[in-house]
Design a protein around this motif. Structure first.
Motif, PDB file in Angstrom:
ATOM      1  N   GLN A  95       0.820  -1.211   0.000  1.00  0.00           N
ATOM      2  CA  GLN A  95       0.000   0.000   0.000  1.00  0.00           C
ATOM      3  C   GLN A  95       0.856   1.265   0.000  1.00  0.00           C
ATOM      4  O   GLN A  95       0.351   2.357   0.239  1.00  0.00           O
ATOM      5  CB  GLN A  95      -0.910   0.013   1.241  1.00  0.00           C
ATOM      6  N   ASP A  96       2.150   1.124  -0.273  1.00  0.00           N
ATOM      7  CA  ASP A  96       3.043   2.274  -0.222  1.00  0.00           C
ATOM      8  C   ASP A  96       3.973   2.247  -1.439  1.00  0.00           C
ATOM      9  O   ASP A  96       3.676   1.571  -2.436  1.00  0.00           O
ATOM     10  CB  ASP A  96       3.834   2.278   1.096  1.00  0.00           C
ATOM     11  N   VAL A  97       5.099   2.958  -1.355  1.00  0.00           N
ATOM     12  CA  VAL A  97       5.995   3.075  -2.510  1.00  0.00           C
ATOM     13  C   VAL A  97       6.555   1.726  -2.957  1.00  0.00           C
ATOM     14  O   VAL A  97       7.041   1.592  -4.090  1.00  0.00           O
ATOM     15  CB  VAL A  97       7.166   4.046  -2.222  1.00  0.00           C
ATOM     16  N   ARG A  98       6.489   0.723  -2.095  1.00  0.00           N
ATOM     17  CA  ARG A  98       6.968  -0.607  -2.477  1.00  0.00           C
ATOM     18  C   ARG A  98       6.096  -1.253  -3.557  1.00  0.00           C
ATOM     19  O   ARG A  98       6.438  -2.310  -4.079  1.00  0.00           O
ATOM     20  CB  ARG A  98       7.046  -1.518  -1.248  1.00  0.00           C
ATOM     21  N   PHE A  99       4.971  -0.615  -3.886  1.00  0.00           N
ATOM     22  CA  PHE A  99       4.139  -1.144  -4.972  1.00  0.00           C
ATOM     23  C   PHE A  99       4.914  -1.203  -6.289  1.00  0.00           C
ATOM     24  O   PHE A  99       4.581  -1.987  -7.176  1.00  0.00           O
ATOM     25  CB  PHE A  99       2.871  -0.294  -5.147  1.00  0.00           C
ATOM     26  N   THR A 100       5.972  -0.388  -6.405  1.00  0.00           N
ATOM     27  CA  THR A 100       6.818  -0.471  -7.605  1.00  0.00           C
ATOM     28  C   THR A 100       7.445  -1.854  -7.736  1.00  0.00           C
ATOM     29  O   THR A 100       7.663  -2.336  -8.853  1.00  0.00           O
ATOM     30  CB  THR A 100       7.913   0.605  -7.584  1.00  0.00           C
ATOM     31  N   LYS A 101       7.739  -2.505  -6.600  1.00  0.00           N
ATOM     32  CA  LYS A 101       8.262  -3.883  -6.628  1.00  0.00           C
ATOM     33  C   LYS A 101       7.209  -4.827  -7.202  1.00  0.00           C
ATOM     34  O   LYS A 101       7.519  -5.729  -7.980  1.00  0.00           O
ATOM     35  CB  LYS A 101       8.658  -4.337  -5.225  1.00  0.00           C
ATOM     36  N   THR A 102       5.961  -4.616  -6.811  1.00  0.00           N
ATOM     37  CA  THR A 102       4.858  -5.431  -7.335  1.00  0.00           C
ATOM     38  C   THR A 102       4.767  -5.291  -8.847  1.00  0.00           C
ATOM     39  O   THR A 102       4.610  -6.286  -9.572  1.00  0.00           O
ATOM     40  CB  THR A 102       3.525  -4.988  -6.696  1.00  0.00           C
ATOM     41  N   MET A 103       4.886  -4.070  -9.341  1.00  0.00           N
ATOM     42  CA  MET A 103       4.762  -3.840 -10.779  1.00  0.00           C
ATOM     43  C   MET A 103       5.920  -4.473 -11.545  1.00  0.00           C
ATOM     44  O   MET A 103       5.714  -5.079 -12.595  1.00  0.00           O
ATOM     45  CB  MET A 103       4.653  -2.338 -11.065  1.00  0.00           C
ATOM     46  N   ARG A 104       7.131  -4.344 -11.039  1.00  0.00           N
ATOM     47  CA  ARG A 104       8.283  -4.921 -11.741  1.00  0.00           C
ATOM     48  C   ARG A 104       8.194  -6.446 -11.784  1.00  0.00           C
ATOM     49  O   ARG A 104       8.456  -7.063 -12.824  1.00  0.00           O
ATOM     50  CB  ARG A 104       9.589  -4.484 -11.069  1.00  0.00           C
TER      51      ARG A 104
END
Length: 203
Positions: A95-104
């Protein structure tokens, strides 16, 4: 059954209703195509994190189960789910900036022709047969894939009717088409929610 005209495009996003506690596991067994699911990041972390999420968030808040039932199920789930989710190759969501990891991580699977199965249902008030709201995380990913990697992903609506043991796969909506119609990410999420509910209404 398949309302789609042909086989599933494997460079794709699949959005489905959660169908209470049953949906993710039942779809992993019975869905006619292989996929990689999104799931709460807590369920891929340590035992304490898994137990707290399962007990407080999933069983007590979302499923509305009592304390004893929730305790037993959370303890059981937290013991076995680490192995289940590794086998399912679950992509953790944040739910935070780590969502970029989810996208990659999601992009790697899509590029390898492995579709993503996402449960965007807002379940803070529980799960209902007719979905009341979709979160837009899947639209954020579709936008990322489209704008940065030139992938116009089809998004398939799916409805799982637990009591009738029926999985309905609807016709896909393509992200670029929705954007060209002037829809923003929240409106894309709403368009797919309506498609999922149409599948439910047609059962």
């Amino acid at each position: 059954h398949n309302d789609n005209d042909g086989p599933l495009d494997h460079k794709a996003i699949i959005v489905a209703n959660h169908s209470g506690a049953a949906g993710p596991m039942d779809l992993s067994i019975f869905f006619p195509y292989k996929f990689v699911p999104w799931g709460a990041h807590e369920m891929k972390e340590g035992y304490k994190s898994r137990w707290n999420y399962a007990y407080h968030t999933f069983y007590r808040q979302k499923m509305k189960y009592g304390k004893v039932r929730s305790f037993i199920l959370a303890t059981l789930l937290s013991t076995i789910n680490k192995f289940l989710y590794v086998n399912m190759r679950l992509v953790p969501t944040y739910q935070d900036v780590r969502f970029t990891k989810t996208m990659r991580e999601s992009l790697r699977f899509v590029k390898d022709d492995i579709p993503l199965l996402i449960f965007p249902e807002d379940s803070n008030e529980g799960y209902f047969e007719e979905v009341t709201r979709f979160n837009n995380g899947f639209a954020v990913f579709a936008d990322y894939a489209y704008k940065h990697h030139q992938l116009n992903l089809p998004i398939y609506p799916v409805y799982y009717a637990k009591r009738r043991k029926v999985i309905v796969i609807g016709k896909p909506l393509y992200y670029a088409d929705l954007v060209n119609q002037g829809l923003n990410k929240s409106e894309v999420a709403e368009a797919l929610r309506l498609k999922v509910n149409e599948l439910y209404a047609a059962l």
